[in-house]
Design an enzyme around this catalytic site. Structure first.
Site, PDB file in Angstrom:
ATOM      1  N   CYS A 183      -2.947   0.723   9.695  1.00 12.44           N
ATOM      2  CA  CYS A 183      -3.970  -0.228   9.230  1.00 12.44           C
ATOM      3  C   CYS A 183      -4.962  -0.623  10.305  1.00 12.44           C
ATOM      4  O   CYS A 183      -6.069  -1.060  10.000  1.00 12.44           O
ATOM      5  CB  CYS A 183      -3.317  -1.524   8.741  1.00 12.44           C
ATOM      6  SG  CYS A 183      -1.760  -1.301   7.927  1.00 12.44           S
ATOM      7  N   HIS A 186       0.850  -1.192   0.000  1.00 18.72           N
ATOM      8  CA  HIS A 186       0.000   0.000   0.000  1.00 18.72           C
ATOM      9  C   HIS A 186       0.887   1.243   0.000  1.00 18.72           C
ATOM     10  O   HIS A 186       2.038   1.188   0.421  1.00 18.72           O
ATOM     11  CB  HIS A 186      -0.852   0.052   1.276  1.00 18.72           C
ATOM     12  CG  HIS A 186      -1.984  -0.919   1.304  1.00 18.72           C
ATOM     13  ND1 HIS A 186      -2.142  -1.842   2.303  1.00 18.72           N
ATOM     14  CD2 HIS A 186      -3.038  -1.091   0.468  1.00 18.72           C
ATOM     15  CE1 HIS A 186      -3.240  -2.546   2.086  1.00 18.72           C
ATOM     16  NE2 HIS A 186      -3.799  -2.119   0.981  1.00 18.72           N
TER      17      HIS A 186
END
Ligand code: CIR
Length: 269
Positions: free
Chosen positions: A264, A177
């Site tokens: 996250c 990511h």
């Protein structure tokens, strides 16, 4: 692009304090979560304990934490950040492309409806995960990754523009990511590792370089007066403190085994 003088002032004067965070406890099936590394399987009990410490760290930053029960049907569901993009004006529900994570976003939508009147949705064939979205003031950088495609980014930018935000894309080379390798600390300071250190897109920021052996620590989060940073990465912790930030160290070794980091594990708003 970095911050203009006007934006720098705005960043200082109007930095929004986070009031709330949503997290989800890891479930026993966390051992079946997706991983691209060879660090082994997370130890469930240790992950639970680390998660409790993470919640405490957020609370120390002055945030009210909403702790959702574990959902064993989704092994990766503790990584709630990927399911939505939350702003002060709206919540945008993400669109996962990985089958085992598909459906996590629907459960989060129900919870976000308790806090938001305006909920937007990125729809298929668009795919997007919150880990690919980095906010800097009113601009959102969107990583084009194996999880986020051009259509997903386009839909997100269109939604953001309705709310007077802007967005632009950052093609990724290796990172899972965008926020696996980059974090915005405020005051034009960008912590960056690997492929993001020399990326011209981020030329005008003050880049705080993260050495390759500590690249995991580049996924840290500024929460109000603190920066939460992964325990054990001394060089990075020192660099953040030298830049003038107070740090809180949190051990997230079990989540690292699934390629997940500090950002996250929560949705902050
Ligand atoms: C996954 O591969 O989807 C999870 N094992 C890790 C997700 C990490 N999330 C994030 O970086 N925002």
């Amino acid at each position: 692009m970095g911050l203009s003088r006007k934006d720098k002032k705005k960043d200082k004067d109007e930095r929004k304090m986070y009031e709330k965070a949503i997290v989800r406890k890891p479930g026993k099936t966390i051992v079946d979560g997706i991983s691209s590394n060879d660090l082994g399987k997370p130890i469930y009990k240790k992950a639970l304990k680390q998660h409790r410490n993470y919640v405490e760290a957020l609370e120390r930053c002055g945030v009210e934490v909403i702790v959702l029960e574990a959902d064993v049907r989704f092994p990766d569901s503790t990584f709630v950040e990927d399911t939505a993009i939350v702003t002060e004006k709206c919540a945008i529900i993400a669109q996962p492309c990985v089958e085992s994570r598909s459906g996590e976003e629907i459960k989060i939508k129900r919870r976000l409806e308790e806090f938001y009147d305006r909920i937007e949705i990125v729809e298929s064939p668009g795919t997007i995960e919150g880990g690919d979205v980095l906010r800097v003031c009113d601009h959102f950088y969107i990583g084009l990754s194996t999880r986020t495609n051009k259509e997903g980014a386009k839909q997100l930018i269109n939604i953001l523009e309705k709310y007077d935000y802007t967005g632009s894309t950052v093609p990724l080379k290796k990172a899972l990511h965008l926020k696996s390798g980059i974090a915005y600390l405020g005051d034009n300071n960008l912590l960056a590792a690997g492929e993001f250190i020399d990326n011209p897109i981020f030329n005008n920021f003050n880049i705080i370089k993260v050495d390759n052996d500590e690249r995991y620590a580049s996924n840290c989060i500024r929460v109000n007066d603190y920066v939460l940073v992964a325990e054990g990465y001394q060089k990075t912790i020192k660099a953040i403190e030298r830049a003038g930030y107070k740090t809180i160290r949190v051990d997230v070794s079990e989540f690292r085994k699934l390629d997940g980091g500090l950002s996250c594990l929560s949705l902050r708003f």
